[in-house]
Design an enzyme around this catalytic site. Structure first.
Site, PDB file in Angstrom:
ATOM      1  CE  LYS A  25      -1.845   1.628   3.884  1.00 20.25           C
ATOM      2  NZ  LYS A  25      -1.518   3.023   4.246  1.00 20.25           N
ATOM      3  CG  ASN A  26       2.417   2.676   3.350  1.00 25.52           C
ATOM      4  OD1 ASN A  26       1.184   2.847   3.165  1.00 25.52           O
ATOM      5  ND2 ASN A  26       2.792   2.191   4.661  1.00 25.52           N
ATOM      6  CB  CYS A 119      -5.268  10.677  11.253  1.00 28.11           C
ATOM      7  SG  CYS A 119      -3.652   9.903  11.437  1.00 28.11           S
ATOM      8  NE  ARG A 124       0.530  10.587   9.786  1.00 30.88           N
ATOM      9  CZ  ARG A 124       0.030   9.506   9.258  1.00 30.88           C
ATOM     10  NH1 ARG A 124      -1.314   8.854   9.688  1.00 30.88           N
ATOM     11  NH2 ARG A 124       0.590   9.014   8.224  1.00 30.88           N
ATOM     12  CG  ASP A 310       3.300   1.258   9.535  1.00 34.92           C
ATOM     13  OD1 ASP A 310       3.541   1.549   8.173  1.00 34.92           O
ATOM     14  OD2 ASP A 310       3.011   2.232  10.313  1.00 34.92           O
ATOM     15  NE  ARG A 402      -6.926   4.089   5.449  1.00 40.29           N
ATOM     16  CZ  ARG A 402      -6.497   5.187   6.277  1.00 40.29           C
ATOM     17  NH1 ARG A 402      -7.169   5.559   7.400  1.00 40.29           N
ATOM     18  NH2 ARG A 402      -5.366   5.822   5.706  1.00 40.29           N
TER      19      ARG A 402
HETATM   20  C1  EPZ Z   1       4.486   6.706   6.167  1.00 44.87           C
HETATM   21  O1  EPZ Z   1       3.803   7.981   6.825  1.00 44.87           O
HETATM   22  C2  EPZ Z   1       3.453   5.686   5.997  1.00 44.87           C
HETATM   23  N1  EPZ Z   1       2.362   5.964   5.086  1.00 44.87           N
HETATM   24  C3  EPZ Z   1       2.887   5.184   7.527  1.00 44.87           C
HETATM   25  O2  EPZ Z   1       2.104   3.961   7.255  1.00 44.87           O
HETATM   26  C4  EPZ Z   1       4.040   4.787   8.363  1.00 44.87           C
HETATM   27  O3  EPZ Z   1       3.672   4.581   9.840  1.00 44.87           O
HETATM   28  C5  EPZ Z   1       5.140   6.170   8.260  1.00 44.87           C
HETATM   29  O4  EPZ Z   1       5.514   6.613   7.193  1.00 44.87           O
HETATM   30  C6  EPZ Z   1       6.366   5.612   9.138  1.00 44.87           C
HETATM   31  O5  EPZ Z   1       7.103   4.666   8.381  1.00 44.87           O
HETATM   32  C7  EPZ Z   1       2.373   6.003   3.995  1.00 44.87           C
HETATM   33  O6  EPZ Z   1       3.402   5.580   3.484  1.00 44.87           O
HETATM   34  C8  EPZ Z   1       1.170   6.247   3.249  1.00 44.87           C
HETATM   35  P1  EPZ Z   1       6.440  10.071   8.206  1.00 44.87           P
HETATM   36  P2  EPZ Z   1       4.082   9.273   6.826  1.00 44.87           P
HETATM   37  O7  EPZ Z   1       6.268  11.405   7.513  1.00 44.87           O
HETATM   38  O8  EPZ Z   1       4.899   9.685   5.612  1.00 44.87           O
HETATM   39  C9  EPZ Z   1       6.250  13.230  11.802  1.00 44.87           C
HETATM   40  C10 EPZ Z   1       0.201   2.624   7.631  1.00 44.87           C
HETATM   41  O9  EPZ Z   1      -0.172   2.034   8.946  1.00 44.87           O
HETATM   42  N2  EPZ Z   1       6.268  14.294  10.639  1.00 44.87           N
HETATM   43  O10 EPZ Z   1       7.581   9.284   8.121  1.00 44.87           O
HETATM   44  O11 EPZ Z   1       3.133  10.306   7.352  1.00 44.87           O
HETATM   45  C11 EPZ Z   1       4.922  12.588  11.912  1.00 44.87           C
HETATM   46  O12 EPZ Z   1       4.044  13.168  12.708  1.00 44.87           O
HETATM   47  C12 EPZ Z   1       0.840   4.023   7.911  1.00 44.87           C
HETATM   48  O13 EPZ Z   1       0.403   1.954   6.706  1.00 44.87           O
HETATM   49  C13 EPZ Z   1       6.361  15.743  11.164  1.00 44.87           C
HETATM   50  O14 EPZ Z   1       6.282  15.919  12.312  1.00 44.87           O
HETATM   51  O15 EPZ Z   1       5.039   9.194   7.945  1.00 44.87           O
HETATM   52  C14 EPZ Z   1       5.433  11.253  12.430  1.00 44.87           C
HETATM   53  O16 EPZ Z   1       5.567  11.380  13.803  1.00 44.87           O
HETATM   54  C15 EPZ Z   1       0.641   4.718   8.970  1.00 44.87           C
HETATM   55  N3  EPZ Z   1       6.360  16.513  10.185  1.00 44.87           N
HETATM   56  C16 EPZ Z   1       6.657  11.061  11.994  1.00 44.87           C
HETATM   57  O17 EPZ Z   1       7.267  12.340  11.632  1.00 44.87           O
HETATM   58  C17 EPZ Z   1       6.149  16.050   8.842  1.00 44.87           C
HETATM   59  O18 EPZ Z   1       6.190  16.988   7.791  1.00 44.87           O
HETATM   60  C18 EPZ Z   1       6.806   9.951  10.765  1.00 44.87           C
HETATM   61  O19 EPZ Z   1       5.976  10.522  10.029  1.00 44.87           O
HETATM   62  C19 EPZ Z   1       6.095  14.982   8.528  1.00 44.87           C
HETATM   63  C20 EPZ Z   1       6.036  13.953   9.709  1.00 44.87           C
END
Ligand code: EPZ
Length: 421
Positions: A25-26, A119, A124, A310, A402
């Site tokens: 998915k990701n 969320c 997020r 995850d 999802r």
């Molecule tokens: C991706 O989310 C995945 N989703 C998530 O999978 C996964 O948990 C995550 O990466 C971490 O591996 C998809 O790929 C669609 P991040 P993403 O930006 O990109 C903070 C699932 O269950 N952050 O690496 O949103 C954020 O709040 C989903 O399949 C900021 O602070 O993850 C989090 O604490 C859930 N500012 C951390 O970084 C930003 O601008 C990691 O977020 C962006 C992120």
């Protein structure tokens, strides 16, 4: 998202047999966003049939692309991208729609979308995404919950240092930089396999990206991208989920069309717990667990290649019935223990203090009515219900759908007593 469907599980049955792992998915989501940059029809194989993928296709249609699916192949015709607004409803349905921002900006020079907002996993934020795109010349105003983005004079290459190796921010910069003027360098980039998959696809389209999979990624902007054909990598979290379901029921599974190299963050933990698990030929994994497992002392979630956030909930479900006590530290998301109260309803013994959760193994779980509050927490409840004695009812199946293709069909095919009502 919530719907009235529920999964009914009669636990205590060993899983045995062979299970195919579907596409990631990701990876599919950023790949579909990337197709907006290609002037023609892209073809994606091994594209999972998930509600999040359907949502991404609806966003593409809003932008003027034409999507079609036959089996696990999805085609996206993006010759005439005419829109640049992502409807609020779709942004709310799937926060990861933010990854369309870089691609739409790169293709049309503007993009209008609502803030993805909080969320199930807590806030997020997208500050890293916006700061990076502004570095590349994007003008982004935030008013009444809407983001108005333009790139007067086009996007330009920049040196982006991410304060955190954010997966989404790394993907957004790669998509915005692919056709920008000049070269972009991302420092402290995310190293997930999905990043490598996206870079490989974009390079097939004519992009010039190097270093994906490492902490420094260089993207030399090109004039135009042409369409390409690509196969989505296997889903490493679904792989881990199936492994945990086998372990929780002391079963024996062969997983096919998976990628053992992508689960180096948690395969050794399963082995240390007492599972026999190892690669079994091309794209296959074997796992068998014949005895009560030993609890892993500490599980700390980290960016790739560390223990993936995850899989934390699903692993915790497994740890509730191990011998001993495990300490979980969730370092990636602020609020990723929503599954804990539901696991306690099934008889687990867990204490949460901020980012830390202490899980004390219990002799057995017993069936109960539980509710999924988010995708991976839902999968954790399924894992626990398979091991629990008696019947469990899991509501909130919309969250599970999802990220898992018909989870009940897959698990039933290897002996689980699970049905959807
Ligand atoms: C991706 O989310 C995945 N989703 C998530 O999978 C996964 O948990 C995550 O990466 C971490 O591996 C998809 O790929 C669609 P991040 P993403 O930006 O990109 C903070 C699932 O269950 N952050 O690496 O949103 C954020 O709040 C989903 O399949 C900021 O602070 O993850 C989090 O604490 C859930 N500012 C951390 O970084 C930003 O601008 C990691 O977020 C962006 C992120």
């Amino acid at each position: 998202m919530a719907n009235s469907q529920k999964l009914v599980v009669n636990g205590g049955r060993r899983l045995e047999g062979e299970l195919r792992v579907h596409g990631a998915k990701n990876s599919a989501l950023p790949l579909l966003a990337a197709s907006v940059l290609a002037h023609g029809e892209c073809v994606f194989h091994n594209c999972p049939a998930l509600t999040d993928v359907d949502a991404a296709c609806r966003i593409l249609s809003c932008l003027g692309c034409r999507c079609s699916r036959s089996g696990d192949t999805v085609c996206v015709e993006a010759a005439n991208v005419c829109g640049s607004e992502i409807p609020d409803g779709l942004m709310r349905e799937m926060r990861s729609s933010i990854v369309f921002l870089g691609a739409v900006l790169g293709r049309t020079g503007r993009c209008r979308l609502t803030f993805p907002g909080g969320c199930e996993l807590g806030a997020r934020p997208i500050d890293l995404h916006l700061a990076a795109l502004r570095e590349m010349g994007a003008v982004i105003s935030e008013e009444h919950g809407w983001l108005e983005c333009t790139a007067p004079g086009g996007l330009k290459g920049a040196r982006i240092a991410l304060s955190f190796p954010s997966v989404g921010a790394t993907e957004n910069v790669m998509l915005a930089a692919a056709c920008a003027n000049g070269t972009t360098e991302i420092q402290n980039a995310a190293r997930e396999p999905e990043i490598i998959d996206l870079a490989e696809f974009l390079n097939k389209c004519g992009a010039k990206i190097s270093g994906a999979g490492g902490s420094v990624i260089a993207i030399e902007g090109v004039k135009r991208l042409e369409p390409a054909e690509h196969s989505v990598i296997p889903d490493r979290i679904v792989t881990g989920t199936y492994l945990c379901c086998a372990a929780a029921t002391r079963g024996e599974l062969i997983l096919t069309r998976c990628e053992p190299a992508h689960i180096v963050g948690f395969l050794p933990v399963l082995e240390a717990m007492g599972c026999r698990v190892y690669p079994y030929g091309a794209g296959k994994l074997y796992i068998s667990c014949t005895r009560r497992l030993t609890a892993p002392p500490t599980i700390r979630t980290m960016p790739y290649p560390g223990f993936p956030t995850d899989i934390q909930a699903i692993f915790m479900a497994l740890c509730t019935i191990c011998d001993g006590t495990s300490v979980f530290v969730e370092n990636i998301f602020d609020n990723r223990y929503r599954h804990v109260p539901e696991l306690i309803r099934l008889g687990a013994s867990i204490k949460v203090e901020g980012r830390v959760a202490v899980v004390q193994g219990v002799p057995r779980l017993s069936g109960a009515k539980v509710c999924a509050g988010e995708l991976r927490g839902g999968a954790a409840l399924v894992t626990a219900a398979l091991a629990a004695e008696g019947t469990s009812e899991i509501s909130g199946t919309g969250f599970i759908d999802r990220g898992y293709e018909s989870i009940e069909t897959a698990l039933r095919s290897v002996g689980a007593d699970i049905s959807r009502r």
